[in-house]
Design a protein around this motif. Sequence first.
Motif, PDB file in Angstrom:
ATOM      1  N   VAL A   1       0.844  -1.203   0.000  1.00 27.92           N
ATOM      2  CA  VAL A   1       0.000   0.000   0.000  1.00 27.92           C
ATOM      3  C   VAL A   1       0.876   1.249   0.000  1.00 27.92           C
ATOM      4  O   VAL A   1       0.612   2.211  -0.731  1.00 27.92           O
ATOM      5  CB  VAL A   1      -0.959  -0.003   1.206  1.00 27.92           C
ATOM      6  N   PHE A   2       1.935   1.223   0.798  1.00 25.83           N
ATOM      7  CA  PHE A   2       2.861   2.353   0.865  1.00 25.83           C
ATOM      8  C   PHE A   2       3.495   2.630  -0.490  1.00 25.83           C
ATOM      9  O   PHE A   2       3.596   3.775  -0.918  1.00 25.83           O
ATOM     10  CB  PHE A   2       3.922   2.083   1.935  1.00 25.83           C
ATOM     11  N   TRP A   3       3.942   1.586  -1.190  1.00 26.59           N
ATOM     12  CA  TRP A   3       4.563   1.771  -2.505  1.00 26.59           C
ATOM     13  C   TRP A   3       3.598   2.444  -3.471  1.00 26.59           C
ATOM     14  O   TRP A   3       3.986   3.348  -4.213  1.00 26.59           O
ATOM     15  CB  TRP A   3       5.013   0.454  -3.091  1.00 26.59           C
ATOM     16  N   ILE A   4       2.356   1.999  -3.488  1.00 26.55           N
ATOM     17  CA  ILE A   4       1.346   2.604  -4.365  1.00 26.55           C
ATOM     18  C   ILE A   4       1.145   4.069  -3.991  1.00 26.55           C
ATOM     19  O   ILE A   4       1.106   4.953  -4.854  1.00 26.55           O
ATOM     20  CB  ILE A   4       0.028   1.813  -4.305  1.00 26.55           C
ATOM     21  N   PHE A   5       1.036   4.335  -2.695  1.00 25.16           N
ATOM     22  CA  PHE A   5       0.853   5.706  -2.215  1.00 25.16           C
ATOM     23  C   PHE A   5       2.030   6.590  -2.626  1.00 25.16           C
ATOM     24  O   PHE A   5       1.848   7.705  -3.108  1.00 25.16           O
ATOM     25  CB  PHE A   5       0.674   5.711  -0.694  1.00 25.16           C
ATOM     26  N   VAL A   6       3.250   6.087  -2.461  1.00 30.53           N
ATOM     27  CA  VAL A   6       4.448   6.852  -2.825  1.00 30.53           C
ATOM     28  C   VAL A   6       4.418   7.210  -4.303  1.00 30.53           C
ATOM     29  O   VAL A   6       4.646   8.374  -4.669  1.00 30.53           O
ATOM     30  CB  VAL A   6       5.741   6.072  -2.480  1.00 30.53           C
ATOM     31  N   PHE A   7       4.138   6.249  -5.151  1.00 28.46           N
ATOM     32  CA  PHE A   7       4.175   6.533  -6.583  1.00 28.46           C
ATOM     33  C   PHE A   7       3.025   7.425  -7.036  1.00 28.46           C
ATOM     34  O   PHE A   7       3.234   8.339  -7.836  1.00 28.46           O
ATOM     35  CB  PHE A   7       4.244   5.241  -7.395  1.00 28.46           C
ATOM     36  N   LEU A   8       1.835   7.227  -6.494  1.00 23.21           N
ATOM     37  CA  LEU A   8       0.711   8.070  -6.897  1.00 23.21           C
ATOM     38  C   LEU A   8       0.834   9.485  -6.338  1.00 23.21           C
ATOM     39  O   LEU A   8       0.756  10.469  -7.075  1.00 23.21           O
ATOM     40  CB  LEU A   8      -0.617   7.443  -6.464  1.00 23.21           C
ATOM     41  N   GLU A   9       1.035   9.593  -5.043  1.00 22.71           N
ATOM     42  CA  GLU A   9       1.118  10.914  -4.397  1.00 22.71           C
ATOM     43  C   GLU A   9       2.410  11.625  -4.778  1.00 22.71           C
ATOM     44  O   GLU A   9       2.421  12.833  -5.009  1.00 22.71           O
ATOM     45  CB  GLU A   9       1.012  10.754  -2.870  1.00 22.71           C
ATOM     46  N   GLY A  10       3.498  10.871  -4.848  1.00 23.23           N
ATOM     47  CA  GLY A  10       4.772  11.466  -5.229  1.00 23.23           C
ATOM     48  C   GLY A  10       4.751  12.006  -6.642  1.00 23.23           C
ATOM     49  O   GLY A  10       5.270  13.088  -6.910  1.00 23.23           O
ATOM     50  N   THR A  11       4.136  11.277  -7.551  1.00 22.43           N
ATOM     51  CA  THR A  11       4.007  11.744  -8.932  1.00 22.43           C
ATOM     52  C   THR A  11       3.097  12.962  -9.002  1.00 22.43           C
ATOM     53  O   THR A  11       3.413  13.947  -9.675  1.00 22.43           O
ATOM     54  CB  THR A  11       3.468  10.607  -9.823  1.00 22.43           C
TER      55      THR A  11
ATOM     56  N   GLN B   1      10.724  14.349  -6.047  1.00 23.47           N
ATOM     57  CA  GLN B   1      11.861  13.720  -6.721  1.00 23.47           C
ATOM     58  C   GLN B   1      12.305  12.446  -5.999  1.00 23.47           C
ATOM     59  O   GLN B   1      12.080  12.278  -4.807  1.00 23.47           O
ATOM     60  CB  GLN B   1      13.040  14.700  -6.780  1.00 23.47           C
ATOM     61  N   ASN B   2      12.990  11.587  -6.731  1.00 20.76           N
ATOM     62  CA  ASN B   2      13.663  10.392  -6.176  1.00 20.76           C
ATOM     63  C   ASN B   2      12.736   9.506  -5.347  1.00 20.76           C
ATOM     64  O   ASN B   2      13.063   9.140  -4.214  1.00 20.76           O
ATOM     65  CB  ASN B   2      14.883  10.807  -5.355  1.00 20.76           C
ATOM     66  N   LEU B   3      11.631   9.127  -5.915  1.00 21.13           N
ATOM     67  CA  LEU B   3      10.664   8.290  -5.193  1.00 21.13           C
ATOM     68  C   LEU B   3      11.244   6.932  -4.801  1.00 21.13           C
ATOM     69  O   LEU B   3      10.800   6.336  -3.817  1.00 21.13           O
ATOM     70  CB  LEU B   3       9.391   8.118  -6.026  1.00 21.13           C
ATOM     71  N   TRP B   4      12.241   6.483  -5.513  1.00 18.53           N
ATOM     72  CA  TRP B   4      12.861   5.198  -5.210  1.00 18.53           C
ATOM     73  C   TRP B   4      13.478   5.182  -3.802  1.00 18.53           C
ATOM     74  O   TRP B   4      13.585   4.112  -3.193  1.00 18.53           O
ATOM     75  CB  TRP B   4      13.929   4.856  -6.260  1.00 18.53           C
ATOM     76  N   VAL B   5      13.860   6.355  -3.293  1.00 17.00           N
ATOM     77  CA  VAL B   5      14.495   6.428  -1.968  1.00 17.00           C
ATOM     78  C   VAL B   5      13.557   5.891  -0.884  1.00 17.00           C
ATOM     79  O   VAL B   5      13.979   5.155   0.012  1.00 17.00           O
ATOM     80  CB  VAL B   5      14.921   7.877  -1.644  1.00 17.00           C
ATOM     81  N   TYR B   6      12.280   6.210  -0.982  1.00 13.63           N
ATOM     82  CA  TYR B   6      11.314   5.802   0.042  1.00 13.63           C
ATOM     83  C   TYR B   6      11.038   4.307  -0.036  1.00 13.63           C
ATOM     84  O   TYR B   6      10.856   3.660   0.996  1.00 13.63           O
ATOM     85  CB  TYR B   6      10.028   6.626  -0.098  1.00 13.63           C
ATOM     86  N   ILE B   7      11.050   3.761  -1.245  1.00 14.71           N
ATOM     87  CA  ILE B   7      10.896   2.320  -1.423  1.00 14.71           C
ATOM     88  C   ILE B   7      12.134   1.609  -0.868  1.00 14.71           C
ATOM     89  O   ILE B   7      12.017   0.591  -0.177  1.00 14.71           O
ATOM     90  CB  ILE B   7      10.671   1.956  -2.909  1.00 14.71           C
TER      91      ILE B   7
END
Length: 111
Positions: free
Chosen positions: A58-68, A73-79
């Motif tokens: 769920v977190f990964w989906i949230f990071v990519f949707l909200e981050g986009t 920047q650098n969404l991969w860092v949170y993953i």
Amino acid sequence: MIKIIYLLLCVLGFVLPYSQFVPFILEQGLDIKLFFEQLFANRISGFFGMDVIVSSLVFWIFVFLEGTRLKIQNLWVYIACNLLVGVSLGLPLFLFMRERQLEQQTETLGY
């Protein structure tokens, strides 16, 4: 104020899980098979293991949707933080950066 809370949660989210993981590594080495055997040793630990796995997805989906959406920047860092430590570090770190981005966007718009 909320950013300070998120930063404090990042520290806790790193220190508390690693206070359990580092002794395991020192005693057992990086024994992935044993790690998963112990993670799912009984129904209660399995409950927590499954909860963390689903929460991570769920977190990964949230990071990519909200981050986009917010152009963070650098969404991969949170993953990576999620994979190396857990949701306990990745989520408050992302929320901290999200707050910073929202503040910057508000300042740019002149509100």
